[in-house]
Scaffold this active site. Sequence first.
Site, PDB file in Angstrom:
ATOM      1  N   CYS A   7      26.159 -55.430  34.314  1.00 59.44           N
ATOM      2  CA  CYS A   7      26.683 -55.501  32.948  1.00 59.44           C
ATOM      3  C   CYS A   7      26.163 -56.707  32.167  1.00 59.44           C
ATOM      4  CB  CYS A   7      28.206 -55.507  32.974  1.00 59.44           C
ATOM      5  SG  CYS A   7      28.867 -54.095  33.866  1.00 59.44           S
ATOM      6  N   HIS A  45      30.943 -58.068  26.709  1.00 60.41           N
ATOM      7  CA  HIS A  45      30.707 -56.836  27.470  1.00 60.41           C
ATOM      8  C   HIS A  45      31.982 -55.994  27.419  1.00 60.41           C
ATOM      9  CE1 HIS A  45      29.984 -53.947  30.490  1.00 60.41           C
ATOM     10  NE2 HIS A  45      30.762 -54.514  31.395  1.00 60.41           N
ATOM     11  N   ASN A  60      32.851 -48.417  29.785  1.00 56.91           N
ATOM     12  CA  ASN A  60      31.921 -49.451  30.238  1.00 56.91           C
ATOM     13  C   ASN A  60      30.546 -48.819  30.450  1.00 56.91           C
ATOM     14  OD1 ASN A  60      30.442 -51.316  31.707  1.00 56.91           O
ATOM     15  ND2 ASN A  60      32.132 -51.882  33.076  1.00 56.91           N
TER      16      ASN A  60
HETATM   17  N1  ACO Z   1      45.258 -44.020  37.484  1.00 59.36           N
HETATM   18  C1  ACO Z   1      46.480 -44.292  37.982  1.00 59.36           C
HETATM   19  N2  ACO Z   1      46.699 -45.255  38.883  1.00 59.36           N
HETATM   20  C2  ACO Z   1      45.642 -45.980  39.288  1.00 59.36           C
HETATM   21  C3  ACO Z   1      44.337 -45.754  38.830  1.00 59.36           C
HETATM   22  C4  ACO Z   1      44.169 -44.716  37.875  1.00 59.36           C
HETATM   23  N3  ACO Z   1      42.970 -44.422  37.351  1.00 59.36           N
HETATM   24  N4  ACO Z   1      43.483 -46.624  39.403  1.00 59.36           N
HETATM   25  C5  ACO Z   1      44.219 -47.387  40.222  1.00 59.36           C
HETATM   26  N5  ACO Z   1      45.526 -46.998  40.173  1.00 59.36           N
HETATM   27  C6  ACO Z   1      46.670 -47.551  40.892  1.00 59.36           C
HETATM   28  C7  ACO Z   1      46.278 -48.283  42.135  1.00 59.36           C
HETATM   29  O1  ACO Z   1      46.144 -47.385  43.212  1.00 59.36           O
HETATM   30  C8  ACO Z   1      47.445 -49.223  42.304  1.00 59.36           C
HETATM   31  O2  ACO Z   1      48.546 -48.509  42.870  1.00 59.36           O
HETATM   32  P1  ACO Z   1      49.551 -49.217  43.899  1.00 59.36           P
HETATM   33  O3  ACO Z   1      50.214 -50.311  43.107  1.00 59.36           O
HETATM   34  O4  ACO Z   1      50.456 -48.100  44.273  1.00 59.36           O
HETATM   35  O5  ACO Z   1      48.703 -49.738  45.010  1.00 59.36           O
HETATM   36  C9  ACO Z   1      47.835 -49.585  40.871  1.00 59.36           C
HETATM   37  O6  ACO Z   1      47.269 -48.540  40.041  1.00 59.36           O
HETATM   38  C10 ACO Z   1      47.311 -50.929  40.404  1.00 59.36           C
HETATM   39  O7  ACO Z   1      45.927 -51.020  40.764  1.00 59.36           O
HETATM   40  P2  ACO Z   1      45.031 -52.237  40.327  1.00 59.36           P
HETATM   41  O8  ACO Z   1      43.647 -52.060  40.872  1.00 59.36           O
HETATM   42  O9  ACO Z   1      45.739 -53.520  40.664  1.00 59.36           O
HETATM   43  O10 ACO Z   1      45.028 -52.040  38.722  1.00 59.36           O
HETATM   44  P3  ACO Z   1      44.486 -53.006  37.624  1.00 59.36           P
HETATM   45  O11 ACO Z   1      45.542 -53.340  36.686  1.00 59.36           O
HETATM   46  O12 ACO Z   1      43.685 -54.145  38.207  1.00 59.36           O
HETATM   47  O13 ACO Z   1      43.461 -52.059  36.822  1.00 59.36           O
HETATM   48  C11 ACO Z   1      41.085 -51.740  36.668  1.00 59.36           C
HETATM   49  C12 ACO Z   1      42.345 -51.498  37.492  1.00 59.36           C
HETATM   50  C13 ACO Z   1      41.255 -50.999  35.355  1.00 59.36           C
HETATM   51  C14 ACO Z   1      39.903 -51.188  37.426  1.00 59.36           C
HETATM   52  C15 ACO Z   1      40.906 -53.247  36.397  1.00 59.36           C
HETATM   53  O14 ACO Z   1      41.099 -53.963  37.591  1.00 59.36           O
HETATM   54  C16 ACO Z   1      39.566 -53.634  35.830  1.00 59.36           C
HETATM   55  O15 ACO Z   1      39.235 -53.321  34.705  1.00 59.36           O
HETATM   56  N6  ACO Z   1      38.760 -54.422  36.583  1.00 59.36           N
HETATM   57  C17 ACO Z   1      37.537 -55.048  36.099  1.00 59.36           C
HETATM   58  C18 ACO Z   1      36.388 -54.117  35.901  1.00 59.36           C
HETATM   59  C19 ACO Z   1      35.181 -54.917  35.480  1.00 59.36           C
HETATM   60  O16 ACO Z   1      35.241 -55.739  34.603  1.00 59.36           O
HETATM   61  N7  ACO Z   1      34.033 -54.731  36.133  1.00 59.36           N
HETATM   62  C20 ACO Z   1      32.897 -55.628  35.904  1.00 59.36           C
HETATM   63  C21 ACO Z   1      31.820 -55.066  35.150  1.00 59.36           C
HETATM   64  S1  ACO Z   1      31.280 -53.508  35.726  1.00 59.36           S
HETATM   65  C22 ACO Z   1      29.604 -53.629  36.176  1.00 59.36           C
HETATM   66  O17 ACO Z   1      29.050 -54.674  36.379  1.00 59.36           O
HETATM   67  C23 ACO Z   1      28.854 -52.325  36.360  1.00 59.36           C
END
Ligand code: ACO
Length: 332
Positions: free
Chosen positions: A114, A255, A285
């Site tokens: 990214c 980003h 993204n």
């Molecule tokens: N729908 C419903 N529930 C979900 C989903 C979904 N799509 N995905 C995860 N959950 C659940 C998990 O299983 C978890 O359940 P549990 O509490 O029963 O275990 C709960 O939701 C919380 O999961 P988290 O992973 O802690 O959720 P978070 O609030 O962190 O959101 C997300 C997840 C959206 C992926 C976030 O962490 C994020 O945006 N991370 C950063 C991404 C990023 O910036 N990447 C870098 C660039 S990408 C690149 O370089 C190509």
Amino acid sequence: MPYAALRSIGAYAPQKILNNEELSAMVDTSDDWITKRTGIKERRIAREDEYTSDMGVEAAKKAIERSGIDKDEIDMIVCATISPDYFCMPSTATIIATKLGLKNPTAFDISAACTGFVYILSIAKAFIESGMKKKVLIVGAEKLSAITDYTDRGTCILFGDGAGAAVVSATDDKSEAIIDIHTGSDGSFADLLMTPNGGSGSAHDSLEQEAASCFMQMKGNETFKVAVRTLTKDVVDILEANGIKGEDIKHFVPHQANYRIIKAVGDALKLSDEQVVLTVHKYGNTSGASIPMAINEIYEDGKLKKGELLLLDAFGGGLTWGSALVPFSPKN
Ligand code: ACO
């Protein structure tokens, strides 16, 4: 010494829209969850016969036309992508150059996920300032749908396809010049976000294992925390190093990974909502394409004017990060 100026921007988004309701029929998720956790409402998906290079070509055509520069004068093209047409060779940059009919430019790809667009902007700047190149086409293009696991709700809700491109050329006028670019990396966080694919680092017993491992895998929550920390520090550092204040920035273009990350960084830096450019709700993204697609959005909306200062800020797999202070300097 010549300076490097950002002359133009262009972008392309595939026609097909994949919205949150459609994704909710594919994996156990909901529009409400995706919207609250990411801000994403929909993303674009390329046709099966539409490759990363095809999207890059469409974005590049616009950038070249808007630059007022003859395409025959482009002496280098660099493409940032983690979803190239072919994994080893030829590079997507050479394919784009040929499809555009460029005249044998230096052409290569870089892999910085990214952060890709900030990296290729820094490469264009360095080549131009050294005098080695004069007119450089940079392209961030991604067909992330090709490396996304649509059974993994933790990643498939995030990513989309698209491309953005820009022309950077030499100038003697310092007021037009890219002011500064910072880039960095830390490979000790590599396992937060990776495609453990068929490279020399993978060892798989079966073709099925090999194919599945081509998909992106992410530790989302850990990535989130590092992203907020790194993106904020990046901006503080580059502003301080150049004696520029947050209020001097016309457009902050982060980003587009997650609305909550963008909001947390914007708030930490005390930037107003008007300064922060947001496209994550429309495109999700798009990795290396996300920043130029976002710049193109404000350009096409008539919000980006000559001389206005852009602050770019990116973070991605590797881990990699980067920021840039860039006046928009079209020739006309
Ligand atoms: N729908 C419903 N529930 C979900 C989903 C979904 N799509 N995905 C995860 N959950 C659940 C998990 O299983 C978890 O359940 P549990 O509490 O029963 O275990 C709960 O939701 C919380 O999961 P988290 O992973 O802690 O959720 P978070 O609030 O962190 O959101 C997300 C997840 C959206 C992926 C976030 O962490 C994020 O945006 N991370 C950063 C991404 C990023 O910036 N990447 C870098 C660039 S990408 C690149 O370089 C190509």
